[in-house]
Design an enzyme around this catalytic site. Sequence first.
Site, mmCIF file in Angstrom:
data_model
loop_
_atom_site.group_PDB
_atom_site.id
_atom_site.type_symbol
_atom_site.label_atom_id
_atom_site.label_comp_id
_atom_site.label_asym_id
_atom_site.label_seq_id
_atom_site.Cartn_x
_atom_site.Cartn_y
_atom_site.Cartn_z
ATOM 1 N N ASP A 53 0.858 -1.180 0.000
ATOM 2 C CA ASP A 53 0.000 0.000 0.000
ATOM 3 C C ASP A 53 0.901 1.240 0.000
ATOM 4 O O ASP A 53 2.066 1.175 0.433
ATOM 5 C CB ASP A 53 -0.886 -0.039 1.242
ATOM 6 C CG ASP A 53 -1.682 1.239 1.440
ATOM 7 O OD1 ASP A 53 -2.375 1.662 0.496
ATOM 8 O OD2 ASP A 53 -1.603 1.813 2.545
ATOM 9 N N ASP A 55 -0.170 5.009 0.876
ATOM 10 C CA ASP A 55 -0.377 6.038 1.889
ATOM 11 C C ASP A 55 -0.228 5.472 3.294
ATOM 12 O O ASP A 55 -0.891 4.489 3.664
ATOM 13 C CB ASP A 55 -1.765 6.654 1.743
ATOM 14 C CG ASP A 55 -1.918 7.407 0.436
ATOM 15 O OD1 ASP A 55 -0.907 7.640 -0.248
ATOM 16 O OD2 ASP A 55 -3.064 7.754 0.086
#
Length: 301
Positions: A53, A55
């Site tokens: 991922d 963020d």
Amino acid sequence: MSDAEGSAPASGTGHGTEVHEDDVRPLPGVGASAVEVAPLHTEPDPRAAAFFDLDNTMIKGASMFHLAKGLYRHGFFGSRVIAKAVWLQVWFRVVGRENPTHIEDARAASLSFIEGHTVAELEEIGQETYEDAIHPRIWPGTRALAQQHLDAGQQAWLVTAAPVEVAGIIAARLGLNGALGTTAEHVDGVYTGRLRGELLHGAAKADAVRALALAEGLDLDRCSAYSDSVNDLPMLSVVGHPAVINPDKRLRRHAQEQGWPVRDFRRGRRAARAGLLGAGGAAGATGAFAVGVALRRMLRR
């Protein structure tokens, strides 16, 4: 740790750290797209990959927030949209989790302000955003984990709701194999204001990972995935080796129950968050003031 500025392009791309429209390939059946930006490793485990991922996992904060600042500077929209972006960022920092309504608002706003603009414009702003905001916010610990997978001969991919063009730029600069990202429709290089498929978020990330695994001949039981958010449980659950980084409260609890590895590279964040939550009684006036101050500071930079 510095980013891999000199990483070679994938076979046939020939663009170095740049990402162009022709590099993006659709993933059948899921609406997301992939872009390969670095040479694929073949030893010792060509059927394994790590999915990261973006963020709060690979970088501190929200990549779309920083991209929005760049778009504002280039005249894509006015300060009212930025004010809303600041408020959503403050909300996330205080509450510590995403709101589905906010996600949908961000989706609608993103599509409206890129309509009529070109892919080349977005890629140019993506390069600037990386230099100005993304690179200084990379978590060294997460970057080191990605490098360990690469050094072991595995692939390493970003998986994010950010536009695939921008995600590909970040992956290239980090020396990763590529990125899975949201695909905005464009005709003759101009955005139409519509999505191809859906926002790459939640269960859509898991679907995109499955599609990439099929296309690349990966064995998901031998793959790894990393995230900070409980919203990414579908992606984490589809691989054989899930792990969490800088987790939110619910994901931390789930990881502990499942015996997943937990890594937290933050310093002092919990103390700061506790202070914000303790001030909840004054949230109305104080929150509005904080947004105003943040907006003024941001627009001066």
